[in-house]
Design a protein around this motif. Structure first.
Motif, mmCIF file in Angstrom:
data_model
loop_
_atom_site.group_PDB
_atom_site.id
_atom_site.type_symbol
_atom_site.label_atom_id
_atom_site.label_comp_id
_atom_site.label_asym_id
_atom_site.label_seq_id
_atom_site.Cartn_x
_atom_site.Cartn_y
_atom_site.Cartn_z
ATOM 1 N N ILE A 44 -7.183 11.317 -9.861
ATOM 2 C CA ILE A 44 -6.046 11.624 -10.732
ATOM 3 C C ILE A 44 -5.589 13.055 -10.476
ATOM 4 O O ILE A 44 -6.396 13.977 -10.494
ATOM 5 N N GLU A 45 -4.299 13.223 -10.236
ATOM 6 C CA GLU A 45 -3.738 14.549 -9.984
ATOM 7 C C GLU A 45 -2.481 14.723 -10.829
ATOM 8 O O GLU A 45 -1.669 13.809 -10.944
ATOM 9 N N THR A 46 -2.319 15.890 -11.413
ATOM 10 C CA THR A 46 -1.126 16.200 -12.191
ATOM 11 C C THR A 46 -0.120 16.900 -11.276
ATOM 12 O O THR A 46 -0.502 17.702 -10.435
ATOM 13 N N ALA B 287 -0.432 -0.104 -15.181
ATOM 14 C CA ALA B 287 0.019 -0.580 -13.872
ATOM 15 C C ALA B 287 -0.576 0.276 -12.760
ATOM 16 O O ALA B 287 -1.059 -0.248 -11.751
ATOM 17 N N ALA B 288 -0.576 1.601 -12.942
ATOM 18 C CA ALA B 288 -1.128 2.500 -11.917
ATOM 19 C C ALA B 288 -2.617 2.227 -11.712
ATOM 20 O O ALA B 288 -3.102 2.201 -10.571
ATOM 21 N N ALA B 289 -3.355 2.030 -12.799
ATOM 22 C CA ALA B 289 -4.793 1.729 -12.685
ATOM 23 C C ALA B 289 -5.001 0.411 -11.950
ATOM 24 O O ALA B 289 -5.932 0.287 -11.143
ATOM 25 N N GLU B 290 -4.137 -0.556 -12.199
ATOM 26 C CA GLU B 290 -4.244 -1.842 -11.509
ATOM 27 C C GLU B 290 -4.022 -1.664 -10.003
ATOM 28 O O GLU B 290 -4.740 -2.251 -9.188
ATOM 29 N N TYR B 291 -3.040 -0.851 -9.619
ATOM 30 C CA TYR B 291 -2.807 -0.598 -8.185
ATOM 31 C C TYR B 291 -4.017 0.095 -7.570
ATOM 32 O O TYR B 291 -4.389 -0.196 -6.429
ATOM 33 N N TYR B 292 -4.626 1.004 -8.316
ATOM 34 C CA TYR B 292 -5.820 1.691 -7.811
ATOM 35 C C TYR B 292 -6.963 0.690 -7.646
ATOM 36 O O TYR B 292 -7.644 0.686 -6.606
ATOM 37 N N GLN B 293 -7.197 -0.146 -8.659
ATOM 38 C CA GLN B 293 -8.294 -1.129 -8.614
ATOM 39 C C GLN B 293 -8.108 -2.124 -7.466
ATOM 40 O O GLN B 293 -9.083 -2.568 -6.859
ATOM 41 N N LYS B 294 -6.865 -2.474 -7.164
ATOM 42 C CA LYS B 294 -6.575 -3.411 -6.072
ATOM 43 C C LYS B 294 -6.646 -2.743 -4.703
ATOM 44 O O LYS B 294 -6.531 -3.411 -3.680
ATOM 45 N N GLY B 295 -6.792 -1.419 -4.673
ATOM 46 C CA GLY B 295 -6.874 -0.701 -3.411
ATOM 47 C C GLY B 295 -5.519 -0.390 -2.787
ATOM 48 O O GLY B 295 -5.459 0.001 -1.617
ATOM 49 N N LEU B 296 -4.440 -0.550 -3.542
ATOM 50 C CA LEU B 296 -3.116 -0.252 -3.000
ATOM 51 C C LEU B 296 -2.864 1.247 -2.907
ATOM 52 O O LEU B 296 -2.076 1.696 -2.074
ATOM 53 N N VAL B 297 -3.517 2.022 -3.786
ATOM 54 C CA VAL B 297 -3.378 3.486 -3.771
ATOM 55 C C VAL B 297 -4.756 4.113 -3.914
ATOM 56 O O VAL B 297 -5.679 3.519 -4.464
ATOM 57 N N LYS B 298 -4.905 5.331 -3.381
ATOM 58 C CA LYS B 298 -6.152 6.073 -3.520
ATOM 59 C C LYS B 298 -5.991 7.235 -4.502
ATOM 60 O O LYS B 298 -6.951 7.868 -4.882
ATOM 61 N N LYS B 299 -4.746 7.484 -4.928
ATOM 62 C CA LYS B 299 -4.467 8.609 -5.815
ATOM 63 C C LYS B 299 -3.431 8.178 -6.844
ATOM 64 O O LYS B 299 -2.526 7.408 -6.550
ATOM 65 N N ILE B 300 -3.590 8.719 -8.064
ATOM 66 C CA ILE B 300 -2.606 8.492 -9.120
ATOM 67 C C ILE B 300 -2.099 9.852 -9.567
ATOM 68 O O ILE B 300 -2.877 10.723 -9.955
ATOM 69 N N PRO C 38 0.828 -1.219 0.000
ATOM 70 C CA PRO C 38 0.000 0.000 0.000
ATOM 71 C C PRO C 38 0.861 1.268 0.000
ATOM 72 O O PRO C 38 1.936 1.309 0.579
ATOM 73 N N ALA C 39 0.361 2.283 -0.703
ATOM 74 C CA ALA C 39 1.086 3.552 -0.811
ATOM 75 C C ALA C 39 0.085 4.693 -0.900
ATOM 76 O O ALA C 39 -1.106 4.478 -1.150
ATOM 77 N N ASP C 40 0.576 5.911 -0.716
ATOM 78 C CA ASP C 40 -0.286 7.083 -0.825
ATOM 79 C C ASP C 40 -0.678 7.357 -2.278
ATOM 80 O O ASP C 40 -1.763 7.849 -2.538
ATOM 81 N N ALA C 41 0.226 7.049 -3.212
ATOM 82 C CA ALA C 41 -0.062 7.335 -4.621
ATOM 83 C C ALA C 41 0.792 6.459 -5.526
ATOM 84 O O ALA C 41 1.881 6.032 -5.155
ATOM 85 N N ALA C 42 0.267 6.223 -6.725
ATOM 86 C CA ALA C 42 1.061 5.663 -7.820
ATOM 87 C C ALA C 42 1.456 6.848 -8.681
ATOM 88 O O ALA C 42 0.646 7.750 -8.920
ATOM 89 N N VAL C 43 2.696 6.876 -9.137
ATOM 90 C CA VAL C 43 3.228 8.023 -9.865
ATOM 91 C C VAL C 43 3.576 7.599 -11.287
ATOM 92 O O VAL C 43 4.372 6.692 -11.490
#
Length: 184
Positions: A125-127, A75-88, A58-63
């Motif tokens: 999603i945040e830039t 990969a980032a979407a997969e981490y989000y779908q698995k609940g590992l991150v709440k923000k990309i 788990p992490a705060d964000a995928a970058v």
């Protein structure tokens, strides 16, 4: 009397040197042949030494850094779908002049589009950064975001062969922030 050539004291060292040179050439040829015939296993072993991948948790964000459109947003979407991150986080990078001219969409826009099509909500999603052109600038911008957001951990998906370089640059820039870097 025959006209045989007898070795002299001058030719013996040359003969030994020629024998050594021939032996070295034969040994080099044998090594080259072995490498050639087993090149696939050798190259695979070298690649495995070069490629790094951290255990992802788990992490705060995928970058998502610029480039790698075929791998990173998926990969980032997969981490989000698995609940590992709440923000990309999507790097606001500028890769080439065609983006500047508006001929092609930016990598940030393309990454955002892929993420949305994969079911990641716009709010997640945040830039980050502005007009970033390389991994170092992206890592510096990520450091600023991590300090502002008090991030404890980030996941940075990347391609296999750039993984060691990306991990080194990002860890170096995030050193002292308390943010753990996971490179996948």
């Amino acid at each position: 009397m025959t006209d045989e050539i007898q070795p002299t004291s001058h030719t013996a060292p040359r003969f030994r040197a020629a024998k050594r040179a021939l032996a070295a050439c034969l040994l080099l040829a044998a090594v080259c042949a072995a490498v050639w015939f087993d090149r696939e296993a050798l190259l695979r072993g070298i690649a495995e030494l070069w490629i790094v991948s951290d255990t992802i948790g788990p992490a705060d964000a995928a970058v998502i850094f610029g480039g790698g459109l075929e791998v990173r947003p998926f990969a980032a979407a997969e981490y989000y779908q698995k609940g590992l991150v709440k923000k990309i986080l999507v790097s606001n990078s500028r890769v080439d002049r065609s983006e500047t001219l508006g001929v092609l969409p930016s990598h940030a826009a393309m990454n955002r589009s892929v993420l949305l099509k994969l079911g990641v909500p716009e709010a997640a999603i945040e830039t980050f950064g502005s007009d970033l052109t390389n991994t170092y600038q992206e890592a510096v911008a990520l450091r600023e975001w991590a300090l502002r957001a008090h991030a404890r951990s980030v996941i940075v998906p990347t391609q296999e062969f750039s993984s060691r370089r990306v991990r080194w640059v990002v860890k170096r820039e995030l050193a002292g922030t308390g943010t753990r870097v996971q490179v996948a």
